[in-house]
Write a protein that holds these residues in place. Structure first.
Motif, mmCIF file in Angstrom:
data_model
loop_
_atom_site.group_PDB
_atom_site.id
_atom_site.type_symbol
_atom_site.label_atom_id
_atom_site.label_comp_id
_atom_site.label_asym_id
_atom_site.label_seq_id
_atom_site.Cartn_x
_atom_site.Cartn_y
_atom_site.Cartn_z
ATOM 1 N N LEU A 1 -34.890 75.533 -22.918
ATOM 2 C CA LEU A 1 -35.662 75.123 -24.083
ATOM 3 C C LEU A 1 -35.053 73.855 -24.662
ATOM 4 N N ASN A 2 -35.905 72.938 -25.099
ATOM 5 C CA ASN A 2 -35.430 71.659 -25.602
ATOM 6 C C ASN A 2 -35.931 71.422 -27.022
ATOM 7 N N LEU A 3 -35.031 70.984 -27.902
ATOM 8 C CA LEU A 3 -35.419 70.560 -29.242
ATOM 9 C C LEU A 3 -35.656 69.058 -29.210
ATOM 10 N N HIS A 4 -36.890 68.655 -29.518
ATOM 11 C CA HIS A 4 -37.263 67.237 -29.437
ATOM 12 C C HIS A 4 -37.645 66.729 -30.821
ATOM 13 N N GLY A 5 -37.296 65.475 -31.113
ATOM 14 C CA GLY A 5 -37.501 64.928 -32.445
ATOM 15 C C GLY A 5 -38.771 64.127 -32.615
ATOM 16 N N SER A 6 -39.919 64.724 -32.289
ATOM 17 C CA SER A 6 -41.209 64.098 -32.580
ATOM 18 C C SER A 6 -42.286 65.160 -32.459
ATOM 19 N N LEU A 7 -43.522 64.766 -32.753
ATOM 20 C CA LEU A 7 -44.663 65.656 -32.551
ATOM 21 C C LEU A 7 -45.302 65.281 -31.223
ATOM 22 N N LEU A 8 -44.891 65.952 -30.185
ATOM 23 C CA LEU A 8 -45.362 65.636 -28.831
ATOM 24 C C LEU A 8 -46.875 65.840 -28.708
ATOM 25 N N PRO A 9 -47.532 64.992 -27.895
ATOM 26 C CA PRO A 9 -46.960 64.050 -26.917
ATOM 27 C C PRO A 9 -46.624 62.664 -27.471
ATOM 28 N N ARG A 10 -46.658 62.485 -28.792
ATOM 29 C CA ARG A 10 -46.244 61.198 -29.342
ATOM 30 C C ARG A 10 -44.723 61.071 -29.272
ATOM 31 N N TRP A 11 -44.279 59.937 -28.796
ATOM 32 C CA TRP A 11 -42.867 59.580 -28.703
ATOM 33 C C TRP A 11 -42.063 60.501 -27.792
ATOM 34 N N ARG A 12 -42.557 60.636 -26.561
ATOM 35 C CA ARG A 12 -41.707 61.215 -25.525
ATOM 36 C C ARG A 12 -40.605 60.214 -25.184
ATOM 37 N N GLY A 13 -39.433 60.729 -24.867
ATOM 38 C CA GLY A 13 -38.387 59.826 -24.400
ATOM 39 C C GLY A 13 -37.160 59.772 -25.274
ATOM 40 N N ALA A 14 -36.398 58.679 -25.134
ATOM 41 C CA ALA A 14 -35.011 58.624 -25.597
ATOM 42 C C ALA A 14 -34.837 58.322 -27.078
ATOM 43 N N ALA A 15 -35.777 57.621 -27.709
ATOM 44 C CA ALA A 15 -35.548 57.164 -29.093
ATOM 45 C C ALA A 15 -36.727 57.519 -29.996
ATOM 46 N N PRO A 16 -37.112 58.795 -30.079
ATOM 47 C CA PRO A 16 -38.316 59.148 -30.843
ATOM 48 C C PRO A 16 -38.186 58.936 -32.345
ATOM 49 N N ILE A 17 -37.008 59.155 -32.905
ATOM 50 C CA ILE A 17 -36.840 59.012 -34.354
ATOM 51 C C ILE A 17 -36.911 57.542 -34.742
ATOM 52 N N GLN A 18 -36.214 56.695 -34.016
ATOM 53 C CA GLN A 18 -36.258 55.258 -34.301
ATOM 54 C C GLN A 18 -37.675 54.713 -34.147
ATOM 55 N N ARG A 19 -38.343 55.108 -33.057
ATOM 56 C CA ARG A 19 -39.675 54.560 -32.780
ATOM 57 C C ARG A 19 -40.694 54.993 -33.830
ATOM 58 N N ALA A 20 -40.567 56.212 -34.332
ATOM 59 C CA ALA A 20 -41.513 56.677 -35.347
ATOM 60 C C ALA A 20 -41.410 55.836 -36.611
ATOM 61 N N ILE A 21 -40.183 55.538 -37.057
ATOM 62 C CA ILE A 21 -40.015 54.703 -38.247
ATOM 63 C C ILE A 21 -40.478 53.281 -37.961
ATOM 64 N N MET A 22 -40.087 52.724 -36.830
ATOM 65 C CA MET A 22 -40.451 51.353 -36.490
ATOM 66 C C MET A 22 -41.955 51.158 -36.413
ATOM 67 N N ALA A 23 -42.668 52.203 -36.007
ATOM 68 C CA ALA A 23 -44.128 52.121 -35.884
ATOM 69 C C ALA A 23 -44.834 52.325 -37.214
ATOM 70 N N GLY A 24 -44.077 52.684 -38.257
ATOM 71 C CA GLY A 24 -44.698 52.925 -39.555
ATOM 72 C C GLY A 24 -45.370 54.279 -39.673
ATOM 73 N N ASP A 25 -44.982 55.233 -38.817
ATOM 74 C CA ASP A 25 -45.576 56.567 -38.890
ATOM 75 C C ASP A 25 -45.268 57.217 -40.239
ATOM 76 N N ALA A 26 -46.241 57.934 -40.785
ATOM 77 C CA ALA A 26 -46.042 58.631 -42.063
ATOM 78 C C ALA A 26 -45.398 59.995 -41.866
ATOM 79 N N ARG A 27 -45.452 60.514 -40.650
ATOM 80 C CA ARG A 27 -44.874 61.821 -40.388
ATOM 81 C C ARG A 27 -44.395 61.887 -38.957
ATOM 82 N N THR A 28 -43.493 62.816 -38.731
ATOM 83 C CA THR A 28 -43.009 63.115 -37.393
ATOM 84 C C THR A 28 -42.757 64.621 -37.369
ATOM 85 N N GLY A 29 -41.854 65.077 -36.529
ATOM 86 C CA GLY A 29 -41.601 66.506 -36.502
ATOM 87 C C GLY A 29 -40.488 66.854 -35.545
#
Length: 317
Positions: free
Chosen positions: A104-132
């Protein structure tokens, strides 16, 4: 349950603490091998390894989980499940299929958005209002497995990658007891991901350079999304030549002008649309400091024009 925990950075430490506190038997902790750090380049264990050792847990640091010996050792642990948080290695089928309840894997985004290595950084950089944060069943594909449990997290206009990561680490840690309890009683039903995936690739140093021709909102999100690491940066000329300065915190500000123009003596910078004020900065070889502190010893006067990220750095021209 009899578990292995696999993780490396500080983001993973709260999850390991929660699993131990919940009464599960963590029989092995896997982490990336110690790396040379600091001025003396001394081999230093990862945050997860250091924490696990304080708890007296057995720690494994194989160079590669693809090696036959590493896979055989893992299979011999007789696990119920493996819990993975930012481990940093690809797991092959021989590992993924070894525990009866899987990995089981804990991932820092609301998949399938931001699969991969830097989901937290990319969410902020993209101006997302929410993540998960989501716990998912791992598969061979990159973050493609079905989701077992999910928690939505709001992104504040003042969040940096560091502040959002810390909040998500603790929220995610709290999901583990619920997810494992559901699996243990046979009630956990993973749900397949739905929607068009986006990918959170690693941040390159060149990409971290600030492009002042973008809107103020985009520049502000870029700065906060890359703070503290690797740090969004810009160049300014000095008597010794160009100096690369990292912008660690910013905010939207009033003002306008040609992109990259310093508008006042408080580091308000004009962008392609609007302006940002740099609040916290870091010069080479110095600790991060408030902009007003830096300006007392390193002036960047109003009217200075900063090169934009659309131009190559001095050394790459």
């Amino acid at each position: 349950m009899r578990l292995a925990f696999m993780g490396t950075p500080a983001f993973a430490v709260p999850s390991l603490a929660e699993l131990v506190a919940s009464g599960h038997e963590v029989v092995a902790v896997y982490s990336q091998p110690p790396k040379p750090r600091g001025r003396g380049m001394k081999l230093t264990p990862s945050p997860v390894q250091a924490f696990a050792e304080t708890l007296g847990l057995p720690v494994f640091t194989p160079e590669s989980m693809k090696a036959a010996e590493a896979i055989e050792t893992f299979r011999s642990l007789d696990l119920d499940a493996a819990c993975v948080v930012a481990y940093g290695q690809i797991l092959k089928p021989g590992v993924l299929e070894a525990p009866p309840l899987g990995c089981l894997n804990l991932h820092g985004s609301l998949l399938p958005r931001w699969r991969g290595a830097a989901p937290i950084q990319r969410a902020i950089m993209a101006g997302d209002a929410r993540t998960g944060v989501q716990i998912m069943q791992m598969s061979e594909g990159l973050d493609e497995g079905p989701v077992l449990l999910s928690e939505t997290v709001a992104i504040s206009p003042r969040d940096t990658a560091a502040s959002l990561s810390e909040r998500m680490a603790h929220i995610g840690a709290g999901l583990w007891p619920r997810a494992l309890a559901a699996l243990e009683r046979g009630g956990g039903q993973p749900v397949e991901q739905v929607g068009e995936p986006t990918y959170a690739k690693k941040i390159s140093p060149t990409e971290a350079r600030i492009n002042w021709t973008r809107s103020a909102r985009e520049v502000d999100a870029h700065i906060r999304g890359l703070s503290p690491f690797p740090g969004a940066w810009f160049e300014v000329d000095s008597d010794e030549g160009p100096v690369r300065i990292k912008a660690m915190m910013s905010g939207l500000a009033d003002g306008s002008g040609p992109a990259g123009t310093v508008l006042d003596d408080a580091l308000t910078i004009a962008c392609g649309d609007g302006a940002v004020r740099l609040e916290r900065v870091q010069r080479p070889g110095k600790a991060a400091q408030n902009a007003e502190e830096m300006l007392r010893g390193f002036a960047i006067p109003a009217g200075t024009v900063l090169p934009s990220g659309s131009e190559p750095p001095r050394g790459e021209r």
